[in-house]
Scaffold this motif. Structure first.
Motif, PDB file in Angstrom:
ATOM      1  N   UNK A  84       0.791  -1.228   0.000  1.00 44.04           N
ATOM      2  CA  UNK A  84       0.000   0.000   0.000  1.00 44.04           C
ATOM      3  C   UNK A  84       0.825   1.280   0.000  1.00 44.04           C
ATOM      4  N   UNK A  85       2.020   1.240   0.578  1.00 44.50           N
ATOM      5  CA  UNK A  85       2.829   2.455   0.699  1.00 44.50           C
ATOM      6  C   UNK A  85       4.141   2.377  -0.071  1.00 44.50           C
ATOM      7  N   UNK A  86       4.416   1.250  -0.683  1.00 46.01           N
ATOM      8  CA  UNK A  86       5.653   1.032  -1.440  1.00 46.01           C
ATOM      9  C   UNK A  86       6.886   1.213  -0.560  1.00 46.01           C
ATOM     10  N   UNK A  87       6.774   0.830   0.712  1.00 46.69           N
ATOM     11  CA  UNK A  87       7.918   0.875   1.625  1.00 46.69           C
ATOM     12  C   UNK A  87       8.462  -0.538   1.776  1.00 46.69           C
ATOM     13  N   UNK A  88       9.739  -0.691   1.516  1.00 45.92           N
ATOM     14  CA  UNK A  88      10.403  -1.986   1.593  1.00 45.92           C
ATOM     15  C   UNK A  88      11.490  -1.888   2.660  1.00 45.92           C
ATOM     16  N   UNK A  89      11.487  -2.780   3.643  1.00 47.95           N
ATOM     17  CA  UNK A  89      12.494  -2.696   4.701  1.00 47.95           C
ATOM     18  C   UNK A  89      13.926  -2.806   4.193  1.00 47.95           C
ATOM     19  N   UNK A  90      14.124  -3.382   3.025  1.00 46.43           N
ATOM     20  CA  UNK A  90      15.490  -3.542   2.523  1.00 46.43           C
ATOM     21  C   UNK A  90      16.083  -2.237   1.994  1.00 46.43           C
ATOM     22  N   UNK A  91      15.241  -1.266   1.600  1.00 44.57           N
ATOM     23  CA  UNK A  91      15.824  -0.024   1.085  1.00 44.57           C
ATOM     24  C   UNK A  91      15.225   1.257   1.685  1.00 44.57           C
ATOM     25  N   UNK A  92      14.158   1.170   2.455  1.00 39.02           N
ATOM     26  CA  UNK A  92      13.516   2.369   2.998  1.00 39.02           C
ATOM     27  C   UNK A  92      14.296   3.020   4.133  1.00 39.02           C
ATOM     28  N   UNK A  93      15.284   2.326   4.675  1.00 37.70           N
ATOM     29  CA  UNK A  93      16.063   2.868   5.784  1.00 37.70           C
ATOM     30  C   UNK A  93      17.448   3.330   5.332  1.00 37.70           C
ATOM     31  N   UNK A  94      17.637   3.463   4.030  1.00 38.30           N
ATOM     32  CA  UNK A  94      18.934   3.842   3.473  1.00 38.30           C
ATOM     33  C   UNK A  94      18.986   5.326   3.136  1.00 38.30           C
ATOM     34  N   UNK A  95      20.044   5.986   3.528  1.00 42.47           N
ATOM     35  CA  UNK A  95      20.361   7.356   3.138  1.00 42.47           C
ATOM     36  C   UNK A  95      19.211   8.330   3.170  1.00 42.47           C
ATOM     37  N   UNK A  96      18.960   8.950   2.027  1.00 44.26           N
ATOM     38  CA  UNK A  96      17.961  10.006   1.910  1.00 44.26           C
ATOM     39  C   UNK A  96      16.537   9.486   2.111  1.00 44.26           C
ATOM     40  N   UNK A  97      16.311   8.221   1.849  1.00 46.76           N
ATOM     41  CA  UNK A  97      14.974   7.649   2.000  1.00 46.76           C
ATOM     42  C   UNK A  97      14.530   7.577   3.462  1.00 46.76           C
ATOM     43  N   UNK A  98      15.487   7.594   4.390  1.00 46.56           N
ATOM     44  CA  UNK A  98      15.159   7.450   5.804  1.00 46.56           C
ATOM     45  C   UNK A  98      14.219   8.559   6.277  1.00 46.56           C
ATOM     46  N   UNK A  99      14.459   9.795   5.883  1.00 46.34           N
ATOM     47  CA  UNK A  99      13.593  10.900   6.306  1.00 46.34           C
ATOM     48  C   UNK A  99      12.182  10.733   5.758  1.00 46.34           C
ATOM     49  N   UNK A 100      12.075  10.340   4.492  1.00 47.12           N
ATOM     50  CA  UNK A 100      10.761  10.117   3.893  1.00 47.12           C
ATOM     51  C   UNK A 100      10.041   8.959   4.584  1.00 47.12           C
ATOM     52  N   UNK A 101      10.775   7.896   4.863  1.00 48.09           N
ATOM     53  CA  UNK A 101      10.201   6.740   5.546  1.00 48.09           C
ATOM     54  C   UNK A 101       9.682   7.137   6.916  1.00 48.09           C
ATOM     55  N   UNK A 102      10.472   7.900   7.664  1.00 45.95           N
ATOM     56  CA  UNK A 102      10.061   8.341   8.996  1.00 45.95           C
ATOM     57  C   UNK A 102       8.794   9.190   8.906  1.00 45.95           C
ATOM     58  N   UNK A 103       8.723  10.086   7.937  1.00 47.85           N
ATOM     59  CA  UNK A 103       7.547  10.944   7.775  1.00 47.85           C
ATOM     60  C   UNK A 103       6.292  10.123   7.470  1.00 47.85           C
ATOM     61  N   UNK A 104       6.411   9.154   6.567  1.00 49.37           N
ATOM     62  CA  UNK A 104       5.261   8.331   6.197  1.00 49.37           C
ATOM     63  C   UNK A 104       4.831   7.463   7.380  1.00 49.37           C
ATOM     64  N   UNK A 105       5.783   6.821   8.043  1.00 53.73           N
ATOM     65  CA  UNK A 105       5.462   5.930   9.159  1.00 53.73           C
ATOM     66  C   UNK A 105       4.842   6.715  10.311  1.00 53.73           C
ATOM     67  N   UNK A 106       5.341   7.911  10.598  1.00 51.36           N
ATOM     68  CA  UNK A 106       4.761   8.707  11.688  1.00 51.36           C
ATOM     69  C   UNK A 106       3.344   9.157  11.338  1.00 51.36           C
ATOM     70  N   UNK A 107       3.098   9.448  10.079  1.00 48.86           N
ATOM     71  CA  UNK A 107       1.745   9.825   9.645  1.00 48.86           C
ATOM     72  C   UNK A 107       0.800   8.630   9.778  1.00 48.86           C
ATOM     73  N   UNK A 108       1.258   7.447   9.382  1.00 53.57           N
ATOM     74  CA  UNK A 108       0.450   6.235   9.517  1.00 53.57           C
ATOM     75  C   UNK A 108       0.153   5.964  10.987  1.00 53.57           C
ATOM     76  N   UNK A 109       1.117   6.206  11.862  1.00 52.00           N
ATOM     77  CA  UNK A 109       0.890   6.030  13.297  1.00 52.00           C
ATOM     78  C   UNK A 109      -0.242   6.929  13.777  1.00 52.00           C
ATOM     79  N   UNK A 110      -0.277   8.154  13.294  1.00 54.51           N
ATOM     80  CA  UNK A 110      -1.348   9.070  13.682  1.00 54.51           C
ATOM     81  C   UNK A 110      -2.730   8.554  13.324  1.00 54.51           C
ATOM     82  N   UNK A 111      -2.839   7.879  12.184  1.00 49.17           N
ATOM     83  CA  UNK A 111      -4.117   7.302  11.764  1.00 49.17           C
ATOM     84  C   UNK A 111      -4.437   6.007  12.490  1.00 49.17           C
ATOM     85  N   UNK A 112      -3.416   5.297  12.969  1.00 44.77           N
ATOM     86  CA  UNK A 112      -3.572   3.928  13.455  1.00 44.77           C
ATOM     87  C   UNK A 112      -3.621   3.768  14.966  1.00 44.77           C
ATOM     88  N   UNK A 113      -3.262   4.793  15.728  1.00 45.07           N
ATOM     89  CA  UNK A 113      -3.152   4.652  17.184  1.00 45.07           C
ATOM     90  C   UNK A 113      -4.312   5.335  17.895  1.00 45.07           C
TER      91      UNK A 113
END
Length: 191
Positions: A84-113
């Protein structure tokens, strides 16, 4: 009887006895330490009570929550994050993608908690419960004929997992509002 009243009248003897009693209770408690019930996991597909595995994104979401407050998190599965979000644990935590991943995951947390504990037993079959998530997104929770939780049309894979005082339900999808869904869709994707 005379020795007992002497101990109660002597404050040093009383405090020493109290400290000794607490020491004995503490020692027995640590020696008889039982398994931690917060690592129990139940699934609809098996009765396996193995240690909770919620994936990298799930761990990231849970680290964002305070440990001293109770939450219920309708956590997307790793498969749902990828689908659904095109986030893959193998590359979403690398370099520049880390900030984007954190932003998306924190937004999902807001909807999910939800800032309260909701275990599957409290959701009655055929009844719908509504709660506001921490972002204000309304979650409509019900139970289907298979006994799975359904939140805004998304079915659970596992329920009643415990972590840091919170209840986690692993979902086969991502809970999000229409605006966020549109922002994470890619060219060529249909709704």
């Amino acid at each position: 009887m005379g020795g007992r009243t002497r101990v109660l009248r002597n404050p040093i003897a009383f405090v020493s006895g109290l400290v000794f009693g607490c020491f004995v209770i503490l020692t027995l408690t640590t020696m008889l330490r039982l398994p931690d019930p917060t690592t129990r996991a139940t699934t609809h597909h098996s009765n396996n009570h193995n240690k909770l595995l919620i994936g990298k994104f799930g761990e990231m979401m849970m680290e964002m929550l305070p440990e001293d407050l109770a939450f219920t998190v309708f956590l997307p599965s790793e498969k749902a994050f990828k689908r659904d979000l095109r986030l893959d644990p193998s590359d979403s935590f690398m370099g520049e993608k880390m900030n984007d991943t954190y932003a998306v995951v924190s937004r999902v947390l807001g909807f999910s908690a939800v800032p309260r504990s909701i275990v599957s037993e409290t959701v009655a079959f055929g009844k719908e419960m509504s709660y506001d998530s921490i972002s204000g997104f309304v979650l409509h929770i019900s139970k289907d004929e298979d006994g799975r939780l359904v939140v805004n049309g998304v079915r659970s894979e596992r329920v009643d997992l415990r972590r840091k005082g919170s209840v986690i339900h692993v979902m086969d999808g991502v809970l999000m509002d229409a605006e966020f869904r549109q922002s994470v869709q890619y060219d060529g994707e249909e709704d």
